[in-house]
Scaffold this motif. Structure first.
Motif, short mmCIF file in Angstrom:
data_model
loop_
_atom_site.label_atom_id
_atom_site.label_comp_id
_atom_site.label_asym_id
_atom_site.label_seq_id
_atom_site.Cartn_x
_atom_site.Cartn_y
_atom_site.Cartn_z
N THR A 12 42.95 33.81 46.03
CA THR A 12 42.43 35.01 45.30
C THR A 12 41.31 34.61 44.26
OG1 THR A 12 44.31 36.18 45.95
CG2 THR A 12 42.99 37.17 44.45
N ASP A 13 40.21 35.21 44.29
CA ASP A 13 39.07 35.08 43.32
C ASP A 13 39.19 36.20 42.23
OD1 ASP A 13 37.89 32.86 44.24
OD2 ASP A 13 36.62 33.95 45.56
N LYS A 15 37.49 38.03 38.80
CA LYS A 15 36.37 37.78 37.97
C LYS A 15 36.40 39.07 36.95
CE LYS A 15 34.08 35.82 41.36
NZ LYS A 15 33.64 34.32 41.05
N LEU A 24 28.45 39.27 43.60
CA LEU A 24 29.47 38.31 44.68
C LEU A 24 28.51 38.04 45.77
CD1 LEU A 24 32.59 40.24 44.21
CD2 LEU A 24 32.13 38.41 42.78
N LEU A 29 33.08 33.57 48.14
CA LEU A 29 34.23 34.41 48.15
C LEU A 29 35.36 33.84 49.11
CD1 LEU A 29 32.70 37.84 48.52
CD2 LEU A 29 33.35 36.58 46.41
N THR A 33 39.37 39.06 46.56
CA THR A 33 38.58 38.94 45.56
C THR A 33 39.02 40.14 44.76
OG1 THR A 33 36.83 37.71 46.62
CG2 THR A 33 36.28 38.86 44.61
N THR A 35 37.82 42.19 41.00
CA THR A 35 37.01 42.15 39.98
C THR A 35 37.14 43.28 39.46
OG1 THR A 35 35.41 43.64 41.09
CG2 THR A 35 34.80 41.72 41.77
N ILE A 59 38.48 43.26 48.95
CA ILE A 59 37.67 43.08 47.66
C ILE A 59 38.18 44.21 47.05
CG2 ILE A 59 35.62 43.28 46.41
CD1 ILE A 59 34.15 42.15 49.12
#
Length: 117
Positions: A12-13, A15, A24, A29, A33, A35, A59
């Motif tokens: 898992t990204d 931000k 992005l 990715l 993700t 954010t 996302i």
């Protein structure tokens, strides 16, 4: 995009920013993700990557103010979930089948805009 297999757990990204959104690009990715920002949304361009059929790219956008601008190919199915004051704009139907991009948009103000290339 990195695809996980049965051996490795999905990455898992994450931000994070206080003010200002995130841009992005698909090649950077993972399958999940997140954010997060106080003020600012997410500008996501997935037109340059090949998402395999049957894959779900997820996302999650968390912010008080800010929406999601998503660019995808025509064969990508888009699902929008979450709670926000703002609508969903999708400029055309997606083709049946193919990969899925799921947007979970949580925020006070901001919609989700999907454009297809």
């Amino acid at each position: 995009m990195t695809k996980s297999n049965g051996e490795n757990p999905q990455k898992t990204d994450i931000k994070v920013s206080l003010i200002g959104g995130h841009r992005l690009a698909g090649a950077t990715l993972h399958q999940r993700t997140v954010t997060t920002s106080l003020i600012g949304g997410a500008d996501v361009d997935l037109t340059d990557i090949d998402i395999p059929d049957g894959t779900e790219l997820r996302i999650t956008k968390l912010s008080l103010i800010g929406g999601v601008s998503l660019k995808v190919r025509r064969d990508v199915r888009v699902e929008v979930h979450g709670l926000r004051l703002g609508g969903v704009k999708d400029d055309g139907p997606s083709e049946p089948g193919g990969p899925t991009v799921r947007i979970d948009a949580w925020g006070l103000v901001g919609g989700v805009s999907v454009t297809r290339a």
